[in-house]
Design a protein around this motif. Structure first.
Motif, short mmCIF file in Angstrom:
data_model
loop_
_atom_site.label_atom_id
_atom_site.label_comp_id
_atom_site.label_asym_id
_atom_site.label_seq_id
_atom_site.Cartn_x
_atom_site.Cartn_y
_atom_site.Cartn_z
N ALA A 315 11.44 -10.03 64.91
CA ALA A 315 12.32 -8.94 64.48
C ALA A 315 13.50 -9.51 63.72
O ALA A 315 14.12 -10.48 64.16
N GLY A 316 13.79 -8.95 62.55
CA GLY A 316 14.95 -9.38 61.78
C GLY A 316 14.71 -10.61 60.91
O GLY A 316 15.59 -11.02 60.17
N MET A 317 13.55 -11.23 61.01
CA MET A 317 13.28 -12.43 60.20
C MET A 317 12.66 -12.04 58.85
O MET A 317 11.84 -11.14 58.79
N ASP A 318 13.05 -12.76 57.81
CA ASP A 318 12.43 -12.57 56.50
C ASP A 318 11.12 -13.37 56.49
O ASP A 318 11.12 -14.59 56.36
N LEU A 319 10.00 -12.65 56.62
CA LEU A 319 8.71 -13.34 56.79
C LEU A 319 8.18 -13.94 55.49
O LEU A 319 7.24 -14.72 55.51
N LYS A 320 8.81 -13.57 54.36
CA LYS A 320 8.44 -14.23 53.10
C LYS A 320 9.08 -15.61 53.04
O LYS A 320 8.53 -16.55 52.48
N ARG A 321 10.27 -15.71 53.61
CA ARG A 321 10.97 -16.99 53.63
C ARG A 321 10.43 -17.89 54.75
O ARG A 321 10.17 -19.07 54.55
N PHE A 322 10.27 -17.28 55.93
CA PHE A 322 9.74 -18.05 57.06
C PHE A 322 8.24 -17.81 57.14
O PHE A 322 7.77 -17.10 58.03
#
Ligand SMILES: Nc1nc2c(c(=O)[nH]1)N[C@H]1C(S)=C(S)[C@@H](COP(=O)(O)O)O[C@H]1N2
Ligand SMILES: [Mo]
Length: 323
Positions: A315-322
């Motif tokens: 939740a809240g993480m940028d999954l394109k970056r991470f």
């Protein structure tokens, strides 16, 4: 990025069964006087193993999401189309060469940021917690997937015994790397030993599984005997095979695949149809065993269909970056 958390009444993707299949099964069960049986009783029975390896029975898991309704991949396919680079890079290499792997005696050392490090023999690990059978999807980053009935228990059962300290933010897994038993380790295709890592909350999630068997039998060598991981919401390479070391760390472990190609394989590697691999789309997949002339590719599901169970971890993480 916002993660959609399904409302409690939303069916999980894993619960959606074609109506015709459901009705057929219900008719069959009604004939046996089992119409009122639990939804689990409607799940397909797991196909048999090869009959050559020792039996390893497990009771159906009660962990939510651990049993999907998909048709299991055949044992023949699951044991002949493998990635296990310690035995070669061709899909057929592990089945052909992994017979030289010696799985007894076998010891796993648990170390790093924990109060109770230890060394565990495989016989003790087999008895550590009740064996469960879980029918998980496994999707390879290369664009194919399988559905395998695994036998094992949640990785957390072992990790909690070590009493990780507050500095234990990550867990690193190391596979055996022995040139004498593993011909692929003589090649420089990866930086041996094979290393993978998880954030500690991912490793403690009940779906993260320590696996000892499949199809009701002990693991075949080519599938990672005598023990491996199965992380159904991550690309297949996060599920390290033939593990000899588990280490709690304060900093993010560098996995072998990230070392080999940083731009292509990130630390998280969650299955995500919306984040393409730099060289190909991840929006669809081919189910092994369904590759006939007319077989359509299947759409790849967010977190491989386990979003309801694991979405909150990100939740809240940028999954394109991470990625
Ligand atoms: N030690 C080790 N573990 C490994 C690999 C490997 O090459 N070496 N390959 C990974 C990859 S890319 C995948 S897709 C899965 C494949 O598991 P399977 O052959 O049982 O389907 O194992 C993973 N675990
Ligand atoms: Mo893979």
């Amino acid at each position: 990025m916002l993660i959609r958390t399904p409302a409690p009444h939303d069916p999980l993707p894993s619960e959606i069964t074609p109506r015709s299949a459901y009705l057929n099964r219900r008719a069959a069960l009604a004939g046996l006087g089992l119409a009122a049986a639990s939804p689990l009783a409607l799940a397909q029975p797991a196909p048999a193993g090869g009959g050559k390896l020792a039996k390893l029975p497990g009771a159906r898991s009660a962990v939510p999401g651990a049993v999907v309704m998909d048709k299991p991949t055949s044992y023949a396919d699951a044991t002949s189309y493998n990635n296990f680079y310690e035995f070669g890079t061709d899909k057929a290499d592990p089945a052909q060469y992994a017979h030289t792997l010696k799985t007894r005696p076998w010891t796993v050392s648990v170390e790093g940021e924990c109060a109770k490090p230890g060394r565990y023999g495989i016989e003790d690990l087999l008895k550590l917690a009740p064996m469960e059978e879980r029918l998980y999807r496994l999707r390879c980053v290369e664009g194919w997937s399988m559905v395998i009935p695994w036998e094992g228990y949640s990785l957390s059962e072992l990790l909690k015994l070590a009493q990780p300290t507050s500095k234990a933010k990550y867990v690193e897994f190391t596979s055996l790397a022995d040139k004498a038993q593993m011909p692929g380790v003589r090649s420089g295709v990866l930086d041996w030993p094979y290393v993978e890592g998880l954030r500690i909350d991912e490793a403690m999630h009940p779906l993260a599984m320590l696996v000892f068997g499949m199809y009701g039998e002990i693991l075949p060598n080519q599938n990672g005997a005598p023990l491996r991981l199965a992380l159904p919401w991550k690309y297949g390479f996060k599920s390290a095979k033939s593990i000899v070391k588990i280490r709690f760390t304060e900093t993010e472990p560098r996995s072998s695949w990230t070392k080999a190609a940083q731009q292509e394989y990130g630390f998280y590697s969650n299955v995500n149809p919306n984040v393409p691999h730099p060289r190909w789309s991840q929006a669809a997949e081919r189910r092994i065993g369904e590759d006939g002339l007319f077989a359509k590719k299947r759409p790849t599901l967010m977190f491989n269909g386990y979003e309801a169970q694991v979405g909150q971890l990100y939740a809240g993480m940028d999954l394109k970056r991470f990625y």
